[in-house]
Enzyme design. Structure first.
Site, PDB file in Angstrom:
ATOM      1  N   ASP A   1      52.775  44.169  46.430  1.00 20.79           N
ATOM      2  CA  ASP A   1      51.926  43.136  45.840  1.00 20.79           C
ATOM      3  C   ASP A   1      50.510  43.695  45.712  1.00 20.79           C
ATOM      4  O   ASP A   1      49.885  44.071  46.698  1.00 20.79           O
ATOM      5  CB  ASP A   1      51.949  41.910  46.756  1.00 20.79           C
ATOM      6  CG  ASP A   1      51.144  40.732  46.228  1.00 20.79           C
ATOM      7  OD1 ASP A   1      50.307  40.920  45.324  1.00 20.79           O
ATOM      8  OD2 ASP A   1      51.353  39.616  46.727  1.00 20.79           O
TER       9      ASP A   1
ATOM     10  N   HIS B   1      53.934  39.310  43.066  1.00 18.68           N
ATOM     11  CA  HIS B   1      52.930  38.591  43.856  1.00 18.68           C
ATOM     12  C   HIS B   1      53.590  37.348  44.443  1.00 18.68           C
ATOM     13  O   HIS B   1      53.566  36.276  43.858  1.00 18.68           O
ATOM     14  CB  HIS B   1      51.747  38.215  42.965  1.00 18.68           C
ATOM     15  CG  HIS B   1      50.671  37.445  43.684  1.00 18.68           C
ATOM     16  ND1 HIS B   1      50.162  37.824  44.897  1.00 18.68           N
ATOM     17  CD2 HIS B   1      50.006  36.306  43.333  1.00 18.68           C
ATOM     18  CE1 HIS B   1      49.226  36.968  45.263  1.00 18.68           C
ATOM     19  NE2 HIS B   1      49.124  36.034  44.345  1.00 18.68           N
TER      20      HIS B   1
ATOM     21  N   SER C   1      49.125  33.363  48.546  1.00 18.43           N
ATOM     22  CA  SER C   1      47.909  33.957  48.025  1.00 18.43           C
ATOM     23  C   SER C   1      46.711  33.364  48.779  1.00 18.43           C
ATOM     24  O   SER C   1      46.712  33.363  50.012  1.00 18.43           O
ATOM     25  CB  SER C   1      47.831  33.747  46.512  1.00 18.43           C
ATOM     26  OG  SER C   1      46.910  34.631  45.924  1.00 18.43           O
TER      27      SER C   1
END
Length: 506
Positions: free
Chosen positions: A426, A455, A208
C-alpha cells in the site's frame, strides 16, 4: 467501638447520595431522525435516516459555542439479533461519511448486517457538518500544487508560495473553526454520538485516516470500544509530515505492480513489454509533459507533475489500472479519457481539500523551517525519483497557527479488541506505518497482512484471510490467535465483487 448495623447503613446511604458520581454518563440530546441530505459519495439508500447532533466546538469549553454534526443510521432488519452499532469513517481526512451505511449495506455479509445498526457521520468540518472552506474554487487548488510536487529541478520555491497563500486563505475564511477541527475532537464527537444513541459501547470499521481516528478514540475512550477493525493503517507517531514522507518510498514499491500489469498488456496499451520499459516510459512521459503539457477537455493542461499525481492516485486499487492506462496513452498522444466531476450546492466546492487541511494542520506535526523541506526533498528525489520528493515537501500547515491542543498519544492500554488489516505494498499508508500502529497498540491488537498493493485489505473484490478475519471478528468477537500473513485468494474478481468504498477516497 461497635455501631448498630442500621446506623451504618443509613450513613452509607447518605454518603452515596452526596458523593460525586464519577462514572455517571451525561444524557445525550434526543436525536430527531428524518430524511438525509443528498449523498456526497454517489451512494444512497431509502432506509437511511439522518439527524443533527450539537457538539461543543471546543471541548475545553463544553458550555460554549456548539456546531452541528450530521449523523446517520441504517437499522438492522433483525432487531432480535442486534448487538449494537457499527460506526464508519471514509478516511481522507476530509472524506464525507454520512452515507457510508448505504455503501456498507451492500458490502457486509449477512451475519454482520443482522447484528448491527450501521452508523456514520460527516466529521466536523466535512460535508454537512459545519463545513470549512478556504474560499477557493477547486481549480484554484490544483492537484499538482496541493500535493506539493517540486519542479523538475527539485526547487520548492513555488510550493512554499502556494502553501503560504493557501494557508492565509484558509485562515481568513475558516480561522474560527480550523484550530478545533482535530482528530481528537472528532473522536470526542464520536463518543457524543454513542451517548446520543444510548449505547454503552460502539464497534468500528474504517481505514486510512480512519485508522488513526479509530486509534485515538480507542485511546481516549478505551472502555467504550467493542469490536474495532482498522485497515490501511497510519503510524500514530508519524502524524502528519513524517507519515506523508512514507509516500515516496511506498510508491516505488507499488509502482512495480503497476508496471507489471501494464507490461503484461503491452499489446493493448503499447507502454513497454517489461516492467523496466514501463518505468522508463513513465519518466519519458513526465519529461515530455513538463516540456509541453497536453490539454484534456475537462481537466485542462496536464503537465509532468499532474501526470505523476494521476498515476499515484489511480494506483490505489487494481480496479483503477485500466483507467490509469488510458491516461498514460493520452499523455503519449492518444485519446483523452473521461474526467467527470460532481458538486453539491450545500457544501463549499473546496471543502474536501479545506477540511483535509483543517485536520492535518489541527493535528500538527509539520516543521516550520522551510529549509527542512528543501533538504528532505533533495534526498528523497534522488532515492525515490517516481514522486520527485513530493511526499516530504511543504504543506500549508507550515504556516497556519497550529493546533489547539497536543496530539493524543496512542497507547495499548485497554481491552484486546482491535483487528488491524493491511496490504504489503500500500503506497498511501505504507506497511512500515502499519507496523508503527501495531506497535503503538501493543497487546490490544492483532494484525493480518495480505500480499497485495491495494490501499486497504478489507476488500470483497480481493478476498483473503484479512476479509475473513474481519468478518469473523465483527460477527463473533474472536480475534486471530496471532498476527498473520497470507496471499490473496486464488479467485479472480467477478462483476459481482464489491470494492470497499473507502479504498477509493482520495
Amino acid at each position: 467501638m461497635r455501631r448498630p448495623l442500621s446506623m451504618i447503613l443509613v450513613v452509607a446511604a447518605v454518603l452515596a447520595v452526596l458523593a460525586p458520581q464519577a462514572t455517571a454518563e451525561p444524557r445525550g440530546p434526543d436525536l430527531t431522525w428524518g430524511k438525509c441530505p443528498p449523498s456526497l459519495i454517489g451512494i444512497d439508500d431509502p432506509r437511511l435516516l439522518c439527524a443533527t447532533l450539537p457538539v461543543p466546538l471546543d471541548y475545553r469549553d463544553p458550555k460554549g459555542r456548539t456546531i452541528d454534526i450530521q449523523v446517520s443510521k441504517l437499522e438492522t432488519a433483525k432487531p432480535d439479533k442486534r448487538r449494537g452499532v457499527l460506526l464508519h469513517n471514509a478516511g481522507g481526512p476530509g472524506g464525507p461519511s454520512l452515507h457510508l451505511p448505504a455503501a456498507y449495506a451492500g458490502f457486509y455479509p449477512q451475519e454482520v448486517l443482522d447484528q448491527y445498526d450501521l452508523v456514520s457521520f460527516d466529521p466536523r468540518g466535512v460535508g454537512y457538518s459545519a463545513p470549512v472552506t478556504c474560499g477557493r474554487t477547486p481549480q484554484a487548488i490544483p492537484s499538482d500544487r496541493y500535493f506539493p510536487f517540486p519542479t523538475a529541478d527539485g526547487s520548492i520555491a513555488r510550493n512554499v508560495e502556494f502553501a503560504l497563500e493557501l494557508a492565509r486563505d484558509c485562515v481568513r475564511h475558516s480561522g474560527d473553526l480550523m484550530p478545533f477541527i482535530t482528530t481528537a475532537n472528532t473522536a470526542r464527537d464520536m463518543d457524543r454520538l454513542r451517548i446520543a444513541l444510548g449505547e454503552k459501547k460502539i464497534s468500528y470499521n474504517s481505514g486510512s485516516y480512519g485508522s488513526y481516528l479509530g486509534a485515538v478514540y480507542a485511546t481516549l475512550f478505551a472502555d467504550k470500544t467493542d469490536r474495532f477493525v482498522m485497515g490501511a493503517n497510519v503510524d500514530p507517531n508519524r502524524v502528519w509530515h513524517k507519515q506523508w514522507a512514507l509516500w515516496d518510498h511506498g510508491f516505488e514499491l507499488r509502482f512495480a505492480d503497476v508496471a507489471t500489469w501494464l507490461a503484461e498488456r503491452n499489446a493493448t496499451y503499447g507502454l513497454g513489454a517489461t516492467p523496466d520499459a514501463v518505468r522508463a516510459k513513465y519518466f519519458e512521459l513526465v519529461a515530455k509533459l513538463d516540456a509541453k503539457p497536453v490539454t484534456h477537455p475537462q481537466a485542462g493542461p496536464i503537465n509532468g507533475n499532474l501526470f505523476r499525481f494521476i498515476v499515484f492516485a489511480l494506483s490505489y486499487h487494481t480496479v483503477q489500472f485500466p483507467q490509469q492506462a488510458q491516461w498514460w496513452v493520452f499523455a503519449d498522444g492518444g485519446t483523452p479519457p473521461s474526467a467527470a466531476a460532481t458538486a453539491v450546492p450545500e457544501v463549499p466546492a473546496d471543502n474536501p481539500r479545506a477540511s483535509q487541511l483543517a485536520v492535518l494542520c489541527g493535528d500538527g506535526g509539520f516543521p516550520r523551517d522551510i529549509q527542512h523541506y528543501q533538504r528532505e526533498v533533495n534526498v528523497h528525489r534522488k532515492l525515490f525519483p517516481l514522486l520527485n520528493g513530493m511526499g516530504t515537501n511543504i504543506w500549508p500547515c507550515a504556516f497556519t497557527p497550529g493546533s489547539a491542543e497536543p496530539p493524543v498519544k496512542v497507547t495499548g492500554k485497554g481491552p484486546a479488541n482491535i483487528l488491524l488489516v493491511q496490504t504489503l505494498r500500500d503506497h498511501v499508508t505504507p506497511y512500515i506505518g502499519a507496523l508503527g500502529m501495531r506497535h503503538a497498540l501493543g497487546q490490544r491488537s492483532k494484525m493480518v497482512t495480505v500480499n497485495t498493493g491495494n490501499h486497504g485489505a478489507y476488500d470483497r473484490s480481493t478476498p483473503s484471510c484479512a476479509t475473513r478475519a474481519a468478518d469473523q471478528f465483527l460477527a463473533t468477537g474472536v480475534l486471530p490467535a496471532r498476527d498473520m500473513f497470507c496471499e490473496p485468494d486464488a479467485v479472480p474478481p467477478t462483476a459481482t465483487d464489491k470494492v470497499n468504498p473507502l479504498l477509493l477516497n482520495w
